[in-house]
Enzyme design. Structure first.
Site, mmCIF file in Angstrom:
data_model
loop_
_atom_site.group_PDB
_atom_site.id
_atom_site.type_symbol
_atom_site.label_atom_id
_atom_site.label_comp_id
_atom_site.label_asym_id
_atom_site.label_seq_id
_atom_site.Cartn_x
_atom_site.Cartn_y
_atom_site.Cartn_z
ATOM 1 N N SER A 195 -114.733 41.722 29.448
ATOM 2 C CA SER A 195 -114.114 40.705 30.307
ATOM 3 C C SER A 195 -113.542 41.257 31.604
ATOM 4 O O SER A 195 -114.278 41.804 32.407
ATOM 5 C CB SER A 195 -113.054 39.971 29.503
ATOM 6 O OG SER A 195 -112.585 38.882 30.213
ATOM 7 N N HIS A 196 -112.231 41.160 31.760
ATOM 8 C CA HIS A 196 -111.600 41.536 33.024
ATOM 9 C C HIS A 196 -111.361 43.047 33.123
ATOM 10 O O HIS A 196 -110.856 43.516 34.133
ATOM 11 C CB HIS A 196 -110.274 40.794 33.173
ATOM 12 C CG HIS A 196 -109.345 41.085 32.028
ATOM 13 N ND1 HIS A 196 -109.509 40.540 30.782
ATOM 14 C CD2 HIS A 196 -108.263 41.883 31.940
ATOM 15 C CE1 HIS A 196 -108.565 40.978 29.985
ATOM 16 N NE2 HIS A 196 -107.788 41.804 30.653
ATOM 17 N N ASP A 244 -113.946 36.241 36.724
ATOM 18 C CA ASP A 244 -113.794 37.607 36.197
ATOM 19 C C ASP A 244 -115.113 38.166 35.650
ATOM 20 O O ASP A 244 -116.170 37.566 35.834
ATOM 21 C CB ASP A 244 -112.686 37.657 35.131
ATOM 22 C CG ASP A 244 -113.117 37.057 33.801
ATOM 23 O OD1 ASP A 244 -113.961 36.144 33.823
ATOM 24 O OD2 ASP A 244 -112.624 37.509 32.746
ATOM 25 N N ASP A 259 -116.697 38.320 32.823
ATOM 26 C CA ASP A 259 -117.576 37.467 32.020
ATOM 27 C C ASP A 259 -117.482 35.998 32.424
ATOM 28 O O ASP A 259 -117.953 35.118 31.695
ATOM 29 C CB ASP A 259 -117.298 37.660 30.526
ATOM 30 C CG ASP A 259 -115.853 37.345 30.153
ATOM 31 O OD1 ASP A 259 -114.971 37.411 31.034
ATOM 32 O OD2 ASP A 259 -115.602 37.025 28.973
ATOM 33 N N ASP A 309 -115.173 33.769 32.528
ATOM 34 C CA ASP A 309 -114.371 32.737 31.856
ATOM 35 C C ASP A 309 -113.021 32.521 32.541
ATOM 36 O O ASP A 309 -112.350 31.527 32.292
ATOM 37 C CB ASP A 309 -114.207 33.033 30.351
ATOM 38 C CG ASP A 309 -113.584 34.376 30.052
ATOM 39 O OD1 ASP A 309 -113.375 35.179 30.998
ATOM 40 O OD2 ASP A 309 -113.319 34.654 28.854
ATOM 41 N N ARG A 310 -112.605 33.444 33.403
ATOM 42 C CA ARG A 310 -111.348 33.249 34.131
ATOM 43 C C ARG A 310 -111.610 32.710 35.524
ATOM 44 O O ARG A 310 -112.701 32.872 36.076
ATOM 45 C CB ARG A 310 -110.608 34.574 34.286
ATOM 46 C CG ARG A 310 -110.161 35.173 32.993
ATOM 47 C CD ARG A 310 -109.322 36.402 33.261
ATOM 48 N NE ARG A 310 -108.904 36.983 31.997
ATOM 49 C CZ ARG A 310 -107.808 37.703 31.838
ATOM 50 N NH1 ARG A 310 -107.031 37.971 32.882
ATOM 51 N NH2 ARG A 310 -107.494 38.200 30.663
ATOM 52 N N GLU A 359 -101.883 31.325 31.087
ATOM 53 C CA GLU A 359 -101.324 31.813 32.351
ATOM 54 C C GLU A 359 -102.198 32.898 32.989
ATOM 55 O O GLU A 359 -102.078 33.175 34.163
ATOM 56 C CB GLU A 359 -99.900 32.333 32.150
ATOM 57 C CG GLU A 359 -99.694 33.341 31.017
ATOM 58 C CD GLU A 359 -100.392 34.665 31.197
ATOM 59 O OE1 GLU A 359 -100.358 35.183 32.334
ATOM 60 O OE2 GLU A 359 -100.954 35.176 30.209
ATOM 61 N N LYS A 385 -112.682 29.513 27.562
ATOM 62 C CA LYS A 385 -112.238 29.179 28.905
ATOM 63 C C LYS A 385 -113.441 29.299 29.836
ATOM 64 O O LYS A 385 -114.412 29.975 29.519
ATOM 65 C CB LYS A 385 -111.070 30.050 29.337
ATOM 66 C CG LYS A 385 -111.275 31.554 29.231
ATOM 67 C CD LYS A 385 -109.945 32.246 29.521
ATOM 68 C CE LYS A 385 -110.057 33.763 29.507
ATOM 69 N NZ LYS A 385 -109.917 34.327 28.149
HETATM 70 C C1 VG1 Z 1 -105.315 38.799 27.879
HETATM 71 C C2 VG1 Z 1 -104.623 37.533 28.343
HETATM 72 C C3 VG1 Z 1 -104.987 36.377 27.417
HETATM 73 C C4 VG1 Z 1 -106.511 36.229 27.370
HETATM 74 C C5 VG1 Z 1 -107.139 37.553 26.978
HETATM 75 C C6 VG1 Z 1 -108.647 37.495 27.043
HETATM 76 O O1 VG1 Z 1 -104.874 39.138 26.582
HETATM 77 O O2 VG1 Z 1 -103.245 37.702 28.379
HETATM 78 O O3 VG1 Z 1 -104.372 35.198 27.877
HETATM 79 O O4 VG1 Z 1 -106.869 35.242 26.441
HETATM 80 O O5 VG1 Z 1 -106.718 38.581 27.851
HETATM 81 O O6 VG1 Z 1 -109.086 37.134 28.323
HETATM 82 P P1 VG1 Z 1 -103.761 40.267 26.320
HETATM 83 O O7 VG1 Z 1 -103.671 40.372 24.821
HETATM 84 O O8 VG1 Z 1 -104.208 41.499 27.007
HETATM 85 O O9 VG1 Z 1 -102.505 39.746 26.927
HETATM 86 V V1 VG1 Z 1 -110.597 37.654 28.874
HETATM 87 O O10 VG1 Z 1 -110.978 36.891 30.234
HETATM 88 O O11 VG1 Z 1 -110.271 39.100 29.126
HETATM 89 O O12 VG1 Z 1 -111.485 37.761 27.574
HETATM 90 CO CO CO Z 2 -112.909 37.078 30.770
#
Ligand code: VG1
Ligand code: CO
Length: 543
Positions: free
Chosen positions: A113-114, A277, A279, A281-282, A364, A376
């Site tokens: 992801s990010h 982001d 993947d 989804d953000r 958030e 998302k």
């Molecule tokens: C983070 C974010 C959470 C989100 C998760 C996956 O998790 O805070 O809100 O659902 O990333 O997003 P954490 O446990 O690091 O706070 V994605 O776009 O990275 O899959």
């Molecule tokens: Co993501």
């Protein structure tokens, strides 16, 4: 060609976090590492014979290798068909949509992801169930348990069909169908929004800068914004997915998407800026010199949902993760619909969506979505905004300010202390928890603590319980401080401190956010002894 059984030994630490298993690429490159996890997953699934699996990833380094391995293993497992995105590419929301559309058994998303990518970056794998959403904890726990006892994995030794050409081929008894990664997704977006209205908006000269951050959102944004909606070529920037995201951190927030923020603050700024982001989804939404807080975005989309074709009949309810601001709660209250508060991570929204209890969800952390899929969805949020702007003729800033005037403003910020020592981070949380019983009723710098607890959630649909989901301190009047440790990082621990203050008075809604939150920031630092435990005097990322 044959199915070959390979002996192996368990690896420690193959425990999925907030969203799948994420580790350094070098960890995933160890022989048997990915294979163990995938076999543990397959071993914990029932009745996969003859079923359809969806497979794709965000195109980061190691994606192709992993796709090939998983195809061979899926053939050995006896799946009947794998739908794989061309080139191994599928965004997270697209995987969710494809699982649903084709009534697949489930899907595998290859993405961290990010998190940054490339040979020195991160890789990840996530399993989604038949509703298209991230596997619930009972599934991920079963997979983790299996990784600790695994002794063998199985794979076909046959050559994997070409994944760069659309069409169908065989691998053992299994069909490998290479699909256009965008087609099903674009069709779904057409059902959600008024594409004609958005087309007219672009035709009127409305200018958009969509930064795909060299990640998987690029092909989707180009096909839909430039291809279907008539946005001029060049609207989508950084639109080619790169294995290392061009060396950037594909996390759409004002810190990592600073180039977009700068372009949107320039005198000749476009009308609307957005970023997605790794993947896709953000999403981040930016007006002219006006970044929109994700929690506000959720609230605003909820307030205007009836202007969007798919949601014209109204919303069943809203859900937000606990640390997300309470802005959406006020909209829900005004609409007379429930607002659910869930732990962090999209997997907790799945049951509520399936049961028809909620229509919109948000976090958030730049995540927004709806019941159209079970993830998302970055581009969905962008299109929802464009549709609302087209319907209202308003600017981003005017829309947000009108929202605050009506519902009040929830000043909001998240402070991240990244890559701190894991043991010290645990100590910090333990010390905080120890203070909780005594905090209630206390006055901290003139603010009375109304509630202090460690958030626990009971799923109203299946009764499953999640505990220790974040320490929250709620003050009279609705201000909040929340502390939790990240479940997606791959280096040490990341402490997240979430700060929120409610301001109903329009005259006081234009303060700089950090200034408005300064008293809460001071209390948070003191209560949690952040400097002492983290060794840091300031957060590494402020969003
Ligand atoms: C983070 C974010 C959470 C989100 C998760 C996956 O998790 O805070 O809100 O659902 O990333 O997003 P954490 O446990 O690091 O706070 V994605 O776009 O990275 O899959
Ligand atoms: Co993501």
């Amino acid at each position: 060609m044959a199915i070959v059984t390979h002996a192996t030994q368990p690896f420690p630490g193959q425990q999925p976090g907030t969203s799948g298993l994420r580790k350094k690429v070098t960890v995933f490159q160890q022989p048997n590492y990915l294979e163990n996890f995938v076999q543990a997953l397959f071993d914990s699934l029932d009745g996969t014979a003859g079923q359809t699996l969806v497979l794709g990833g965000d195109g980061r380094f190691h994606n192709r290798v992993a796709v090939q391995t998983i195809l061979r293993m899926a053939a050995a497992q006896g799946f009947g068909r794998v739908l794989v995105g061309r080139g191994g590419i599928l965004s997270t929301p697209a995987v969710s949509g494809v699982i649903r559309k084709h009534a697949a058994y489930g899907g595998i998303v290859l993405s961290a992801s990010h998190n940054p990518g490339g040979p020195d970056g991160d890789f990840g794998i996530k399993y989604n169930v038949g509703n298209g959403g991230p596997a619930p904890e009972k599934v991920t726990e079963a997979v983790y348990a299996r990784t600790r006892t695994i002794t063998a994995w199985r794979a076909s030794d046959a050559a994997v069909p070409d994944i760069d050409r659309l069409g169908r081929a065989r691998l053992e008894q299994m069909d490998v169908e290479v699909i256009d990664p965008v087609a099903d997704y674009a069709a779904l977006m057409r059902e959600c929004f008024d594409f004609d209205a958005i087309r007219r908006l672009f035709a009127s000269g409305f200018r958009v800068r969509c930064d795909a951050m060299c990640a998987v959102g690029g092909p989707y944004a180009k096909a839909i914004l430039e291809g279907e909606l008539g946005a001029p070529a060049g609207t989508v920037v950084n639109g080619e997915p790169l294995e290392d995201f061009g060396g950037h951190h594909p996390d759409p927030n004002p810190v990592n998407a600073e180039d977009l923020i700068a372009k949107m603050a320039a005198p000749d700024a476009p009308d609307f800026g957005c970023a997605t982001d790794g993947d896709a989804d953000r999403n981040m939404i930016v007006g002219r010199d006006f970044p929109v807080a994700p929690s506000d975005s959720l609230a605003l989309l909820a307030a205007h949902a009836r202007k969007l074709p798919r949601y014209a009949g109204g919303l069943a309810g809203i859900a937000r993760s606990m640390p997300t601001s309470q802005a959406a709660d006020r909209v829900a209250q005004a609409l007379g619909i429930p607002c659910h508060e869930t732990p962090t991570g999209w997997k907790f929204f799945g049951n509520l969506l399936d049961a028809g209890r909620v229509t919109l969800c948000g976090e958030e952390s730049y995540g927004t979505g709806s019941d159209h899929v079970r993830e998302k969805d970055g581009l969905w949020a962008v299109l929802a905004w464009l549709n609302i702007l087209a319907a209202t003729g308003s600017s981003v800033e005017a829309l947000v300010r009108a929202h605050w005037a009506q519902y009040g403003r929830n000043y909001y910020s998240r402070h991240d202390y990244e890559a701190i020592d894991s043991a010290r981070a645990q100590e910090l949380m333990a010390a905080l928890r120890a203070q909780l019983p005594a905090l209630k009723g206390q006055s901290l710098d003139g603010r009375v603590v109304e509630l202090a607890d460690d958030f626990a959630y009971t799923d109203p649909v299946d009764g499953s319980v999640a505990t220790k989901q974040g320490v929250r301190i709620i003050f009279a009047g609705g201000s909040r401080i929340v502390f939790r440790l990240s479940g997606t990082g791959t280096e040490g621990a990341t402490l997240r401190v979430y700060l929120e203050k409610y301001e109903p008075e329009v005259a006081r809604q234009s303060e700089p956010t950090q200034q408005a939150l300064a008293p809460l920031i001071a209390i948070a630092g003191r209560l949690a002894r952040i400097a002492e435990f983290s060794g840091r005097t300031a957060p590494s990322v402020v969003t």
